[in-house]
Design a protein around this motif. Sequence first.
Motif, short mmCIF file in Angstrom:
data_model
loop_
_atom_site.label_atom_id
_atom_site.label_comp_id
_atom_site.label_asym_id
_atom_site.label_seq_id
_atom_site.Cartn_x
_atom_site.Cartn_y
_atom_site.Cartn_z
N LEU A 281 -26.86 52.46 42.57
CA LEU A 281 -25.95 51.70 41.72
C LEU A 281 -25.54 52.51 40.49
CD1 LEU A 281 -24.89 48.94 42.34
CD2 LEU A 281 -26.54 47.95 40.77
N SER A 282 -26.52 53.21 39.91
CA SER A 282 -26.20 53.99 38.71
C SER A 282 -25.26 55.15 39.07
CB SER A 282 -27.47 54.50 38.04
OG SER A 282 -27.99 55.59 38.76
N HIS A 283 -25.36 55.64 40.32
CA HIS A 283 -24.40 56.66 40.76
C HIS A 283 -23.01 56.07 40.94
CE1 HIS A 283 -27.91 59.19 41.60
NE2 HIS A 283 -27.07 60.21 41.66
N LEU A 284 -22.99 54.80 41.30
CA LEU A 284 -21.71 54.16 41.61
C LEU A 284 -20.89 53.85 40.36
CD1 LEU A 284 -22.27 51.46 44.40
CD2 LEU A 284 -20.34 53.02 44.25
N VAL A 285 -21.57 53.61 39.24
CA VAL A 285 -20.88 53.05 38.08
C VAL A 285 -19.65 53.85 37.66
CG1 VAL A 285 -21.07 52.50 35.62
CG2 VAL A 285 -22.89 51.84 37.20
N LEU A 286 -19.87 55.15 37.34
CA LEU A 286 -18.74 55.93 36.81
C LEU A 286 -17.57 56.05 37.79
CD1 LEU A 286 -20.46 58.74 34.70
CD2 LEU A 286 -19.50 56.56 33.97
N PRO A 287 -17.84 56.45 39.04
CA PRO A 287 -16.68 56.53 39.96
C PRO A 287 -15.99 55.18 40.16
CG PRO A 287 -18.74 57.03 41.11
CD PRO A 287 -19.05 56.99 39.65
N ALA A 288 -16.79 54.11 40.21
CA ALA A 288 -16.17 52.79 40.43
C ALA A 288 -15.29 52.42 39.23
CB ALA A 288 -17.23 51.72 40.67
N VAL A 289 -15.77 52.72 38.03
CA VAL A 289 -14.97 52.41 36.84
C VAL A 289 -13.68 53.22 36.86
CG1 VAL A 289 -14.86 52.67 34.33
CG2 VAL A 289 -16.88 51.66 35.39
N ALA A 290 -13.81 54.51 37.18
CA ALA A 290 -12.61 55.36 37.22
C ALA A 290 -11.60 54.81 38.23
CB ALA A 290 -12.99 56.79 37.58
N LEU A 291 -12.13 54.43 39.40
CA LEU A 291 -11.25 53.96 40.46
C LEU A 291 -10.66 52.58 40.13
CD1 LEU A 291 -10.09 54.47 43.23
CD2 LEU A 291 -12.19 53.62 44.25
N ALA A 292 -11.40 51.80 39.34
CA ALA A 292 -10.97 50.43 39.07
C ALA A 292 -9.86 50.34 38.02
CB ALA A 292 -12.16 49.58 38.62
N THR A 293 -9.73 51.36 37.17
CA THR A 293 -8.83 51.22 36.02
C THR A 293 -7.42 50.79 36.38
OG1 THR A 293 -9.53 53.48 35.74
CG2 THR A 293 -8.87 52.29 33.76
N ILE A 294 -6.79 51.51 37.30
CA ILE A 294 -5.39 51.18 37.59
C ILE A 294 -5.25 49.78 38.19
CG2 ILE A 294 -3.39 51.82 38.98
CD1 ILE A 294 -3.99 54.70 38.32
N PRO A 295 -6.02 49.48 39.25
CA PRO A 295 -5.92 48.09 39.75
C PRO A 295 -6.25 47.06 38.67
CG PRO A 295 -7.39 49.39 41.15
CD PRO A 295 -6.91 50.29 40.08
N LEU A 296 -7.21 47.35 37.83
CA LEU A 296 -7.57 46.42 36.75
C LEU A 296 -6.36 46.16 35.85
CD1 LEU A 296 -9.58 44.83 34.95
CD2 LEU A 296 -10.12 46.97 33.81
N ALA A 297 -5.73 47.26 35.42
CA ALA A 297 -4.58 47.12 34.53
C ALA A 297 -3.48 46.32 35.20
CB ALA A 297 -4.06 48.50 34.12
N VAL A 298 -3.24 46.60 36.49
CA VAL A 298 -2.17 45.90 37.19
C VAL A 298 -2.51 44.42 37.33
CG1 VAL A 298 -0.91 45.72 39.36
CG2 VAL A 298 -1.44 47.96 38.42
N ILE A 299 -3.75 44.12 37.67
CA ILE A 299 -4.14 42.71 37.85
C ILE A 299 -4.05 41.96 36.52
CG2 ILE A 299 -6.09 41.20 38.39
CD1 ILE A 299 -6.83 43.20 40.60
N VAL A 300 -4.47 42.61 35.42
CA VAL A 300 -4.36 41.96 34.11
C VAL A 300 -2.91 41.61 33.82
CG1 VAL A 300 -4.51 42.33 31.62
CG2 VAL A 300 -6.40 43.00 33.07
N ARG A 301 -2.02 42.56 34.05
CA ARG A 301 -0.62 42.32 33.72
C ARG A 301 -0.02 41.20 34.57
NH1 ARG A 301 1.64 46.44 30.72
NH2 ARG A 301 3.71 45.94 31.46
N ILE A 302 -0.31 41.24 35.88
CA ILE A 302 0.25 40.21 36.75
C ILE A 302 -0.33 38.84 36.40
CG2 ILE A 302 0.43 39.41 39.14
CD1 ILE A 302 2.09 41.80 38.73
N THR A 303 -1.65 38.80 36.16
CA THR A 303 -2.27 37.52 35.81
C THR A 303 -1.66 36.97 34.53
OG1 THR A 303 -4.34 38.31 36.77
CG2 THR A 303 -4.46 36.33 35.41
#
Lengths: 326, 333
Positions: free
Chosen positions: B198-220
């Motif tokens: 899990l600790s290995h997953l955190v950074l890559p998952a955060v990096a990968l999540a940024t764009i979808p996160l930003a898009v979902i925030v805006r659409i919501t």
Amino acid sequence: MTPLLEVDDLRVAFRRRGEPDTVAVDGVSFDVAPGQVIGLVGESGCGKSVTAMAIMRLLPARGVRVTGSVQLDGVDLLGLSESQMRERRGKDLSMVFQDPLSSLNPVIPIGLQVTEVLARHRGMAKEPARKAAADLLERVGIPDPRRRLGSYPHQLSGGMRQRALIAIALACRPRLLIADEPTTALDVTIQAQILELLRELVRETGAALIMITHDLGVVAGLCETVNVLYGGRIVERAQRHRLFGTPRHPYTHGLLRSIPRLDAPSGEELVAIRGSVVDNLPWEHACAFAPRCPRAVDLCTGTTPLAETSGGRLLRCHNPVPASAE
Amino acid sequence: MLRFVLRRLVQVVPTLLLLSLLVFAWLRSLPGGPASAFLGDRATPERIAELNRVLGLDQPIFVQYGRFLGRVLTGDFGASTITGQPVLAEIGRALPATVELSVLALVIAVALGIPLGYLAAQHRGGPVDIATVIGTLIGVAVPVFFLGYLLKAFFAVELGWFPPSGRLSIDVDATNVTGFVVLDGLLTREFDASLDALSHLVLPAVALATIPLAVIVRITRASVLDVLGSDFVRTANSKGLAPGTVRSRHVLRNALLPVSTTIGLQVGLLLAGAVLTEKVFVWGGIGTLLADAITLKDYPRLQALLLLGALVYVLVNLLVDLSYAIIDPRVRL
Ligand SMILES: Nc1ncnc2c1ncn2[C@@H]1O[C@H](COP(=O)(O)OP(=O)(O)OP(=O)(O)O)[C@@H](O)[C@H]1O
Ligand SMILES: [Mg+2]
């Protein structure tokens, strides 16, 4: 009789960035007695809905300034906190809106939209609330109400939707019902049915009704007292038969003459009111109706007429139609 | 509903067939080929021709396609020209890493994006809203690999909070059950392994999540604003319902409709983002397979990967359509 609702000097101003405020309602005062039916009539944009929303406290919190007082049973609604107001909405006072399709939540069954108000104000459990909701739907004339509880708004006809909205508004037997053009989105035969239903229901539940409409025909069939609104102000108020018999304000006069009547002598022409509502003068300096008024005199464009009451009639005009004109 | 699902699944077949043809033709229209890529410096015309003959690449293209299709129908996507191993087996081994990464990224994006978007809409024009809008603008503008390196440099190298790369620390020995390392740890009760993964997953998952996160925030945000102004929300308020009821029952359910479509579309972007993220964090997943296959013109592997991507995309959007039908009774399947 002490009034149920007392609206006193209600004023609603919309603040606009970089421009002067739009005053949509300006110094409106009227009373409603328990069980009374009153009308609020006027052209599109004269401030009918804004008045209703101000009474319900449903106007946006920001960018709008509401002053004056709105007393329901002696309590000033404008002074209540938002949560105190939520305790009253739907229970002591409620509202039926103009467009029944958009006013119902499209993704929730009708049943829940009725029962949620019962659960909220009556604390009813699920089953008793469903039973009560079915009874309500039946009362407003929706056939097969048990099954309809599971229907969605798009599965009902326009008339049925408006009936459902009325059932929701009357679910907790409010003492005041505000109906904002409840029939304009419906076709004529359905309109008559809905009005008849409203008339029956307010009589049955003893609710007072504020009927908002631009249609004098609706008022004629329903209201005891009629308030005529122009440019955010009440320009004339009288008992229905007096208002229809001897309209004194040139605007009311014009409104009545512009209605087609079956019993009119043939050859009598319909008279439209000149101009449109945009030709308003600012109230502070003049009568707003002056640019469109056939009876305007110099005074009208120079001084605001004051509201004067005589013989149970309120009138706001420098040069009213003589009482014997009709 | 079942008939709808079946019909859509049947429609997937011709879609993939057409796509396979396009992919097949497109790959072979690229300059160079696996033989020259594979042989590198040692490439002479004779050796290339010989290798092409061994790989069957000297045949006319429709013959090649026919053979390819015949084999695919029996579940054989051929062997990688890089490793010589069956492509499907390679993908099977790499898939859990990418799925773990993408799913966590998507969970982060959805779990943060919807509440944030809602909050921004509710406080429209206020400081929270303005900060959120600016944040999302930055979020969509920053390239994934740049953000990846930044996160790695700061949180892994500088602060040492998270491991800089890989899926597991070398000194952790974990039993392989499903290939999903976090899940395996839970299954075998090697919780330290799960935690390490899990600790290995955190950074890559955060990096990968940024764009979808930003898009979902805006659409919501946009969608909630739209719904907040609607007549039925006014009706809900006119009933005096508690603010929480109005929010969850009346606003959110309606506002989620466009959001669910967006989430479906994000999955495509997520797959593309995974390639870059995996590169930065040395994440031996599908992205790594794909990157190598592109450089070395590994036709069989590319074909299988592109079809897999398309399949995932189609299935995710089928799920989106189903969620639509569940949320919105007006949608008839
Ligand atoms: N949110 C708002 N912001 C600014 N001005 C508004 C707003 N809502 C209403 N107004 C203004 O208030 C005035 C009165 O509007 P209102 O909706 O009360 O008219 P109405 O009498 O109900 O008309 P209709 O018959 O068309 O429903 C209009 O001139 C309108 O421009
Ligand atoms: Mg209106």
